[in-house]
Each structure stands twice: as C-alpha cells, then as structure tokens.
Write a protein that holds these residues in place. Structure first.
Motif, PDB file in Angstrom:
ATOM      1  N   THR A 155       0.733  -1.654   0.243  1.00 63.01           N
ATOM      2  CA  THR A 155      -0.044  -0.210   0.145  1.00 63.01           C
ATOM      3  C   THR A 155       0.817   1.164   0.076  1.00 63.01           C
ATOM      4  N   SER A 156       0.828   1.916  -0.867  1.00 63.03           N
ATOM      5  CA  SER A 156       1.087   3.637  -1.111  1.00 63.03           C
ATOM      6  C   SER A 156       0.522   4.060   0.158  1.00 63.03           C
ATOM      7  N   GLY A 157       2.029   5.233   0.855  1.00 61.36           N
ATOM      8  CA  GLY A 157       1.906   5.849   1.517  1.00 61.36           C
ATOM      9  C   GLY A 157       1.847   5.377   3.064  1.00 61.36           C
ATOM     10  N   GLN A 167      -0.628  -0.086  15.539  1.00 62.35           N
ATOM     11  CA  GLN A 167      -1.969   0.611  15.811  1.00 62.35           C
ATOM     12  C   GLN A 167      -3.214   1.363  15.400  1.00 62.35           C
ATOM     13  N   ASN A 168      -2.622   2.327  15.163  1.00 62.57           N
ATOM     14  CA  ASN A 168      -3.491   3.432  14.374  1.00 62.57           C
ATOM     15  C   ASN A 168      -3.869   2.168  12.770  1.00 62.57           C
ATOM     16  N   TYR A 169      -2.768   2.457  12.378  1.00 60.67           N
ATOM     17  CA  TYR A 169      -3.530   1.585  10.794  1.00 60.67           C
ATOM     18  C   TYR A 169      -4.519   0.677  11.419  1.00 60.67           C
ATOM     19  N   VAL A 170      -4.186  -0.068  11.565  1.00 54.56           N
ATOM     20  CA  VAL A 170      -4.126  -1.574  12.018  1.00 54.56           C
ATOM     21  C   VAL A 170      -5.861  -1.815  12.443  1.00 54.56           C
ATOM     22  N   PHE A 171      -5.980  -0.933  13.375  1.00 51.80           N
ATOM     23  CA  PHE A 171      -6.879  -0.709  14.454  1.00 51.80           C
ATOM     24  C   PHE A 171      -8.394   0.165  14.062  1.00 51.80           C
ATOM     25  N   GLU A 172      -7.272   0.899  13.263  1.00 52.56           N
ATOM     26  CA  GLU A 172      -8.796   2.120  13.326  1.00 52.56           C
ATOM     27  C   GLU A 172      -8.931   2.188  11.510  1.00 52.56           C
ATOM     28  N   ASN A 173      -7.662   2.265  10.218  1.00 53.40           N
ATOM     29  CA  ASN A 173      -7.674   1.759   9.587  1.00 53.40           C
ATOM     30  C   ASN A 173      -8.583   0.434   8.913  1.00 53.40           C
ATOM     31  N   LEU A 174      -7.739   0.124   9.278  1.00 50.71           N
ATOM     32  CA  LEU A 174      -8.344  -1.997   8.835  1.00 50.71           C
ATOM     33  C   LEU A 174      -9.601  -2.234   9.938  1.00 50.71           C
ATOM     34  N   ARG A 175      -9.745  -1.258  11.012  1.00 50.78           N
ATOM     35  CA  ARG A 175     -10.422  -2.268  12.327  1.00 50.78           C
ATOM     36  C   ARG A 175     -10.173  -3.631  12.648  1.00 50.78           C
ATOM     37  N   MET A 176      -9.355  -4.090  12.226  1.00 49.45           N
ATOM     38  CA  MET A 176      -8.724  -5.396  12.880  1.00 49.45           C
ATOM     39  C   MET A 176      -8.840  -5.549  14.136  1.00 49.45           C
ATOM     40  N   GLU A 177      -9.385  -6.705  15.196  1.00 53.01           N
ATOM     41  CA  GLU A 177      -9.836  -6.539  16.014  1.00 53.01           C
ATOM     42  C   GLU A 177      -8.158  -7.217  17.177  1.00 53.01           C
ATOM     43  N   GLN A 178      -8.234  -7.154  18.418  1.00 50.90           N
ATOM     44  CA  GLN A 178      -6.797  -6.942  19.167  1.00 50.90           C
ATOM     45  C   GLN A 178      -6.720  -8.429  19.310  1.00 50.90           C
ATOM     46  N   SER A 179      -8.091  -8.676  19.549  1.00 50.81           N
ATOM     47  CA  SER A 179      -7.886 -10.877  20.067  1.00 50.81           C
ATOM     48  C   SER A 179      -7.647 -11.754  18.863  1.00 50.81           C
ATOM     49  N   ASP A 180      -7.937 -11.177  17.353  1.00 48.01           N
ATOM     50  CA  ASP A 180      -7.129 -11.587  16.583  1.00 48.01           C
ATOM     51  C   ASP A 180      -6.362 -11.556  16.530  1.00 48.01           C
ATOM     52  N   LEU A 181      -5.940 -10.407  16.492  1.00 48.67           N
ATOM     53  CA  LEU A 181      -4.093 -10.345  16.015  1.00 48.67           C
ATOM     54  C   LEU A 181      -3.660 -11.393  17.459  1.00 48.67           C
TER      55      LEU A 181
END
Length: 212
Positions: A155-157, A167-181
């Motif tokens: 992903t460019s940029g 954390q911001n990218y994974v949880f806010e942008n992609l909306r993944m869950e901590q429990s999954d990671l």
C-alpha cells in the motif's frame, strides 16, 4: 452432442481454452463452436482464454477466488480478500485482491474487478496456504499474517514508524480486532523480515502484535 454434460467434468473450475478445444477436437473449427457456446449462454468469457459456465449451463460457477488464481499467475489471494475470508475485517470486499511475481495489473471483467500487486521473490512465496472454498474448489491464499503484511508492504504511503502508528493503522484504518491479532504467529512473520520490502514497518508491526 450434449456440451453441458461434457462441461460438467470441469464443474466448479474455471474452463480454459485448452479444455474447450480438447472437448471440441472432432470439430474442424473449434473456435467457431466456442463462439456458438458463448452465444447460447453455455459458457461465459471472463478474459481471453478463460471461461466459466454460462446461465444456460446449469452448472455451479467457480468461486471468484479460484478464478483469480487462474486469471493472472503465479498469484495467490491476499490483502482484503484474504482478511475478509478469515473474518478479520468487517468491510465487504468488492475487488478480488491478489499478489503476483508479475507486474501489478487490474482486470475489469464481466464478473468483477481482479487486482494483482507485485511482490519480489523470495518474499512472495512465504505464508501461502491451500484453502478449500467449496467442494472441488481449492485456492492459493495468504495466511492471515501474510495477508496483513502484504497489505502494509504494497500500500503506497503506508510507513509504520512507531507502535502507536501501527496500532492506528491496524485498528482504526483496517478495523481489525486485538483479540484476533493475539493469535498471529509472529515467529513466522519474523522469518520473512530479511527478504521483505518495508522491513522496518513490518518489524514495528510484529513488535506491536507481541505487546498485545
């Protein structure tokens, strides 16, 4: 000749031009017969040389992920398509996303958009699984860990400079869950680093996951 019956041999699979010409080998002009089958709705063209059963074939159409493996290869499903398959992101995915060793390319077909992003070897070959989508339909797909890594790498940029940034990218942008990671295999992810693009970003991602 009952072409639907003959095609049923390949039910659930993309149908290549080579398959069709083998079925139609008794015809002097098999390409004319292929055109006739398209006109009758027995087969439908996805791209040059690749077909699926048409609306009048009364056959199960292959899953879009399996079609993606055939449209442009070598390739495997990854990024949003894989993350969605594993239930790791909430959004509905409209394009089928894959990785390839070939140049990046998009195919706008009659059945949807297929997007391919380039990755270098040997990193390309890491974290690929055989996944069963349906009976007789098996695809090459990134593991959850590789799908996320591929998303960041291609992903460019997207440059992860801190754990907070990750954390911001994974949880806010992609909306993944901590429990999954927390279930991610970071040991395997670390084994890819020496050959990975955006090595520093992936290293920060791994550290962030290990801190969860």
């Amino acid at each position: 000749m009952d072409f639907s019956r003959l095609l049923s041999t390949f039910e659930g699979q993309p149908i290549t031009h080579q398959m069709l010409t083998s079925i139609l080998s008794q015809y002097k002009r098999p390409n004319d017969k292929i055109k006739a089958l398209k006109d009758k709705g027995i087969i439908k063209s996805v791209k040059r040389g690749i077909y699926i059963p048409g609306k009048n074939a009364n056959m199960r159409v292959p899953e879009s992920g399996l079609i993606a493996n055939h449209i442009y290869g070598p390739s495997y499903l990854s990024m949003e398509t894989s993350l969605s398959h594993y239930g790791l992101i909430p959004e509905r995915v409209y394009a089928v996303t894959s990785m390839t060793t070939k140049p990046s390319k998009e195919f706008r077909t009659s059945i949807g958009l297929y997007s391919y992003s380039h990755l270098p070897l040997p990193y390309f070959a890491f974290g690929i699984k055989n996944v069963i989508l349906h009976e007789k339909q098996q695809v090459l797909m990134a593991s959850p860990e590789k799908a996320l890594a591929d998303k960041i790498v291609t992903t460019s940029g997207v440059i992860l400079r801190s754990m907070n940034n990750a954390q911001n990218y994974v949880f806010e942008n992609l909306r993944m869950e901590q429990s999954d990671l927390k279930d991610f295999n970071t040991t395997e992810m670390r084994s890819w680093l020496s050959d990975a693009p955006k090595k520093e970003s992936l290293e920060i991602l791994i550290k962030m996951i290990e801190k969860l």
